[in-house]
Motif scaffolding. Structure first.
Motif, PDB file in Angstrom:
ATOM      1  N   LEU A   1      -5.665   3.042   0.778  1.00  0.00           N
ATOM      2  CA  LEU A   1      -6.133   2.632  -0.550  1.00  0.00           C
ATOM      3  C   LEU A   1      -7.624   2.326  -0.511  1.00  0.00           C
ATOM      4  O   LEU A   1      -8.143   1.846   0.502  1.00  0.00           O
ATOM      5  CB  LEU A   1      -5.374   1.412  -1.043  1.00  0.00           C
ATOM      6  CG  LEU A   1      -3.875   1.585  -1.244  1.00  0.00           C
ATOM      7  CD1 LEU A   1      -3.269   0.297  -1.781  1.00  0.00           C
ATOM      8  CD2 LEU A   1      -3.563   2.730  -2.165  1.00  0.00           C
TER       9      LEU A   1
ATOM     10  N   LEU B   1      -3.913  -3.185   3.264  1.00  0.00           N
ATOM     11  CA  LEU B   1      -3.977  -2.239   2.155  1.00  0.00           C
ATOM     12  C   LEU B   1      -4.874  -1.056   2.494  1.00  0.00           C
ATOM     13  O   LEU B   1      -4.540   0.092   2.207  1.00  0.00           O
ATOM     14  CB  LEU B   1      -4.496  -2.942   0.898  1.00  0.00           C
ATOM     15  CG  LEU B   1      -3.539  -3.926   0.223  1.00  0.00           C
ATOM     16  CD1 LEU B   1      -4.292  -4.810  -0.758  1.00  0.00           C
ATOM     17  CD2 LEU B   1      -2.413  -3.188  -0.472  1.00  0.00           C
TER      18      LEU B   1
ATOM     19  N   GLY C   1       0.812  -1.210   0.000  1.00  0.00           N
ATOM     20  CA  GLY C   1       0.000   0.000   0.000  1.00  0.00           C
ATOM     21  C   GLY C   1       0.847   1.263   0.000  1.00  0.00           C
ATOM     22  O   GLY C   1       0.556   2.226  -0.713  1.00  0.00           O
TER      23      GLY C   1
END
Length: 95
Positions: free
Chosen positions: A93, A88, A57
């Motif tokens: 994200l 992540l 990420g």
């Protein structure tokens, strides 16, 4: 035509987890990471998956990738796959 979002592809073996960020429009792998690169750490596989997600990420954010599509490749969304997704998401994200 709108540019499509890159895809996060997950492969899970009995011991390792592999992740790629793929641009399907240009047929390129943008980033990849696996638990083999961090195999010297003595932590559980689930914690390792979360750590791999956080590392990937951060790399994705450095390249300007924030919105993705999560492809779990038929694996159930629990355990290591879920931990990877949480790692992540923890970096910011969206998918």
């Amino acid at each position: 035509m709108k540019k499509k979002r890159p895809r996060i592809s997950v492969f899970r073996s009995n011991k390792q987890i592999y992740v790629q960020i793929i641009d399907d429009v240009n047929h390129q792998t943008l980033l990849s990471y696996s638990s083999k690169k961090k195999s010297n750490l003595k932590i559980t596989k689930t914690k390792m998956a979360r750590k791999i997600g956080m590392i990937l990420g951060e790399k994705a954010k450095k390249r300007g990738i924030y919105k993705l599509v999560f492809d779990r490749n038929g694996y159930l969304y629990h355990g290591r796959v879920k931990a990877l997704a949480e790692g992540l998401r923890k970096t910011g994200l969206k998918f």
